[in-house]
Design an enzyme around this catalytic site. Structure first.
Site, short mmCIF file in Angstrom:
data_model
loop_
_atom_site.label_atom_id
_atom_site.label_comp_id
_atom_site.label_asym_id
_atom_site.label_seq_id
_atom_site.Cartn_x
_atom_site.Cartn_y
_atom_site.Cartn_z
N CYS A 140 -26.38 34.90 -41.66
CA CYS A 140 -25.33 34.82 -42.66
C CYS A 140 -23.99 35.04 -41.95
O CYS A 140 -23.90 35.82 -41.01
CB CYS A 140 -25.45 35.85 -43.78
N HIS A 191 -57.98 26.96 -18.85
CA HIS A 191 -58.69 28.09 -19.46
C HIS A 191 -58.66 28.02 -20.98
O HIS A 191 -58.79 29.04 -21.65
CB HIS A 191 -58.08 29.41 -18.97
N ASN A 218 -23.41 40.25 -45.22
CA ASN A 218 -24.33 39.86 -44.16
C ASN A 218 -25.12 41.10 -43.79
O ASN A 218 -24.53 42.14 -43.53
CB ASN A 218 -23.53 39.35 -42.95
N GLY A 219 -26.45 40.99 -43.77
CA GLY A 219 -27.28 42.14 -43.41
C GLY A 219 -28.37 42.34 -44.45
O GLY A 219 -28.67 41.43 -45.23
N TRP A 277 -28.25 32.56 -44.79
CA TRP A 277 -29.61 32.35 -44.29
C TRP A 277 -30.47 33.30 -45.11
O TRP A 277 -30.40 34.51 -44.95
CB TRP A 277 -29.68 32.69 -42.81
N ARG A 325 -24.82 30.53 -38.23
CA ARG A 325 -25.43 31.80 -38.63
C ARG A 325 -26.32 31.65 -39.86
O ARG A 325 -27.00 32.60 -40.26
CB ARG A 325 -24.34 32.83 -38.93
N LYS A 377 -28.77 31.09 -35.78
CA LYS A 377 -28.55 31.40 -34.38
C LYS A 377 -28.61 32.89 -34.09
O LYS A 377 -29.15 33.31 -33.09
CB LYS A 377 -27.19 30.85 -33.96
N GLU A 391 -38.00 23.35 -31.87
CA GLU A 391 -36.90 23.77 -32.73
C GLU A 391 -36.17 22.60 -33.37
O GLU A 391 -35.81 22.66 -34.54
CB GLU A 391 -35.85 24.52 -31.90
N LYS A 434 -37.33 24.45 -27.22
CA LYS A 434 -36.23 23.58 -27.62
C LYS A 434 -36.79 22.38 -28.38
O LYS A 434 -36.25 21.98 -29.40
CB LYS A 434 -35.50 23.11 -26.35
N GLU A 471 -39.31 27.28 -22.26
CA GLU A 471 -38.02 26.97 -22.90
C GLU A 471 -37.98 25.50 -23.35
O GLU A 471 -37.48 25.19 -24.43
CB GLU A 471 -36.88 27.27 -21.91
C1 F6R Z 1 -33.44 29.26 -29.36
C2 F6R Z 1 -32.58 30.35 -29.76
C3 F6R Z 1 -33.21 31.65 -30.15
C4 F6R Z 1 -32.43 32.81 -29.53
C5 F6R Z 1 -32.99 34.15 -30.01
C6 F6R Z 1 -32.29 35.33 -29.36
O1 F6R Z 1 -32.73 28.10 -29.09
O2 F6R Z 1 -31.40 30.21 -29.78
O3 F6R Z 1 -34.55 31.69 -29.77
O4 F6R Z 1 -32.52 32.71 -28.15
O5 F6R Z 1 -32.87 34.25 -31.39
O6 F6R Z 1 -30.92 35.30 -29.63
P1 F6R Z 1 -29.91 36.14 -28.74
O7 F6R Z 1 -29.93 35.58 -27.38
O8 F6R Z 1 -28.60 35.98 -29.43
O9 F6R Z 1 -30.41 37.56 -28.75
#
Ligand code: F6R
Length: 605
Positions: free
Chosen positions: A2, A503, A100-101, A74, A27, A600, A487, A484, A480
């Site tokens: 949020c 395995h 937010n929270g 969110w 957010r 994010k 996602e 990606k 990673e």
């Molecule tokens: C993936 C992504 C998330 C963040 C995760 C941690 O593309 O962005 O997996 O990496 O939520 O976020 P931070 O780095 O802000 O603690």
């Protein structure tokens, strides 16, 4: 998650709020809304959907006002509906609140308020707040006192902004969720993050937990947790408005992939001493490493993958290092002592799981050094020291440039730690590695300019699942790459240690499951062997490796990276995978910058 924004100033608040919310959509983006004082009360516009829906509604209503609040959501409590969108108002519509929270004691507060006759119209935890403010306004002559009493009832984490009918000011409070004050000549802003108002000002004050703020068109007053008026020192951030725009790119993600060469140059600048073949990283006082016996890295998601890379660099240098998913740290860490250095790796510096791990480490007496992108973030303020990755703002929800900058920061930090600890030694080839690192920005540009990922993506749309394999330092890149891909394409993708394939996961491999082989780094040969095991079972192999690497001949398709130091090859392979994910998602017409269900900055545990 949020995003909230508030504005008080001479300019019309509506445009500022809506533009700011669009910058905060990373957010959360399942509903949005604003409230403004418009001379005859508080006008609220809110809807399920993204900020553009509210913008449309406001254009039709021709709303205006010089003081206002806004929110992009969110969902946590209640689905994304018009009713659950913020701002929430009191029964009388005298108070409007964005939040937010999480309000942990919302159920008890709701019961108390319902008994007092207040009616609820949403499923949210937030709605208790406007009712509480309204409730205490009946007992107090000053709104600030009523607002403070309401805030004192709240348990959990929050950043709140409120409007009260016929008062040309915003009341705000912070406890555990980010809130930054932006100061311009005759304009004041509050927001969850700086991009919301960076086009207006770069002068900011990071608020402290417990702060209450009153924002008026010509002044901003801050009160500490004891209700005393305080001055908080401000700073000028070095982000530019262009950093938070898309520029000529279709998506923030593509812009951020392309910008990695410049963001990484900033990460590296001044931190490498090539003449002496050593890491400089002077901002980290070496004294903090006195007595360190072992290292724990804690992180989530993409940052966890960067932490895996960092841990591998540390163990190779003889440092005892382990990586934990931050959400598991409190129960899993085993002995964390005064001799443990805990490194929370977090782009935002606000991830609740990572902050919780940081607090666990602090309680256990560990030394903490966070690796983060955001100066003034909670992680930066709570850790003993911070090393900033200097990647600049990242707006695309899927992390790209910040991963690259995190990995390089951790490479540098690992060698600094190894140089300081008595039983550890920096890599023998450190001078060569540092020289190669300085070339990575140029190499990234080469990869971006010559990549064949777009062509490849057009062939990848019809498969059942996608696997990514790597070994040693290419394993975090495989993980990673898969993260990606899933996602932003919404396709099933998994990353594995390549040696692990036989395995179990090999049972999933068919002609419908392409395998991306990370043929980079010191252990490429073994990954090629593992990839061939999948190939003989029908899978198409997409190799990623150096120009003339041995994997090229074994692959059905091959994405090339410049032939550089093995550690750096992995960073470049990751850029190829970012482009594969981007172009596949684009061809599938996915919402690339705002993937479904994601946000994010994940500020709930
Ligand atoms: C993936 C992504 C998330 C963040 C995760 C941690 O593309 O962005 O997996 O990496 O939520 O976020 P931070 O780095 O802000 O603690």
């Amino acid at each position: 998650m949020c995003g909230i924004i508030a504005h008080a100033g001479a300019d019309d608040a509506v445009g500022t709020l809506i533009d700011g919310l669009e910058r905060l959509e990373y957010r959360g983006y399942d509903s949005a809304g604003i409230a403004v004082q418009n001379g005859s009360g508080i006008a609220v516009h809110k809807r399920a959907g993204d900020v553009s829906e509210v913008r449309e509604e406001i254009q039709t209503a021709a709303s205006s006002g010089d003081v206002g609040i806004g929110h992009t959501r969110w969902s946590t409590h209640g689905p994304p509906t018009d009713e659950n969108a913020h701002p929430h108002t009191s029964d009388t519509d005298n108070v409007a609140v964005v939040h937010n929270g999480i309000i942990e004691n919302h159920a008890e507060l709701r019961e108390f308020l319902a008994d007092e006759g207040y009616e609820f119209t949403s499923d949210t935890d937030t709605e208790v707040i406007p009712h509480l403010v309204e409730h205490f306004r009946k007992e107090e002559s000053e709104t600030i006192v009523a607002f403070r009493r309401a805030v004192e009832e709240l348990e959990g984490s929050y950043a709140i902004a409120a409007l009260v009918r016929d008062e040309g000011r915003v009341y705000a409070a912070r406890a555990g969720s980010p809130l930054v004050l932006g100061l311009d000549d005759d304009q004041y802003y509050l927001a969850s993050d700086i991009p919301a108002f960076i086009e207006h000002t770069r002068d900011v004050v990071y608020l402290e937990d417990g702060d209450v703020v009153v924002l008026e068109p010509n002044e901003a007053q801050i009160f500490d947790e004891n209700g005393l008026s305080v001055e908080r020192s401000g700073e000028c951030v070095d982000w530019n408005p262009e950093d938070v725009g898309k520029g000529a790119f279709d998506h923030y993600m593509l812009k951020e992939i392309h910008n990695q060469s410049s963001s990484l140059s900033k990460t590296i600048r001044g931190r490498v001493d090539p003449d002496n073949g050593r890491v400089a990283l002077e901002e980290l006082d070496a004294e903090i490493l006195d007595g360190v016996e072992n290292v724990h890295l804690v992180a989530c998601g993409t940052s966890y993958h960067a932490a895996l890379f960092g841990a591998r660099m540390l163990t190779d240098a003889g440092v005892r290092a382990r990586v934990f998913r931050a959400s598991e740290y409190a129960k899993m860490a085993g002995p964390t002592t005064e001799g443990t250095l805990v490194i929370p790796v977090t782009q935002s510096g606000e991830t609740a799981d990572t902050l919780s791990a940081l607090r666990t480490a602090t309680e256990r007496g560990a030394t903490t050094v966070t690796v983060t992108n955001v100066v003034g973030s909670t992680a930066a303020r709570e850790a003993d020291e911070s090393v900033f990755i200097r990647a600049g703002p990242e707006i695309g929800v899927a992390a790209t440039k910040t991963f690259t900058s995190q990995v390089v920061t951790l490479i540098l930090l690992s060698q600094k730690i190894a140089a300081e600890l008595p039983d550890a030694t920096p890599r023998e080839d450190l001078p060569e590695l540092l020289a190669a690192l300085e070339q990575v920005p140029t190499h990234i540009d080469q990869v971006v300019e010559t990549s064949r990922a777009e062509d490849l993506a057009s062939r990848l749309l019809e498969y059942d699942a996608y696997f990514f394999i790597g070994r040693g330092m290419s394993r975090p890149v495989a993980l990673e790459g898969a993260l990606k891909f899933k996602e932003i394409t919404y396709e099933h993708a998994e990353g594995f240690a390549s040696g692990q394939l036989k395995h179990g996961p090999l049972a999933l491999v068919t002609s419908q499951t392409p395998v991306f082989g990370l043929f980079t780094g010191d252990e490429a040969e073994k990954t090629i062997t593992n990839a061939k095991e999948a190939q003989t079972r029908g899978a198409e192999i997409i190799g990623i490796g150096p120009e003339n690497g041995p994997g090229a001949a074994e692959s059905d398709a091959y994405l090339r990276v410049p032939d550089t130091h093995p550690v750096c090859q992995n960073l470049l392979a990751n850029v190829q995978l970012q482009l594969v994910s981007y172009h596949t998602a684009k061809q599938l017409d996915r919402s690339i910058d705002k993937p479904r269900n994601l946000a994010k900055s994940v500020t709930v545990q």
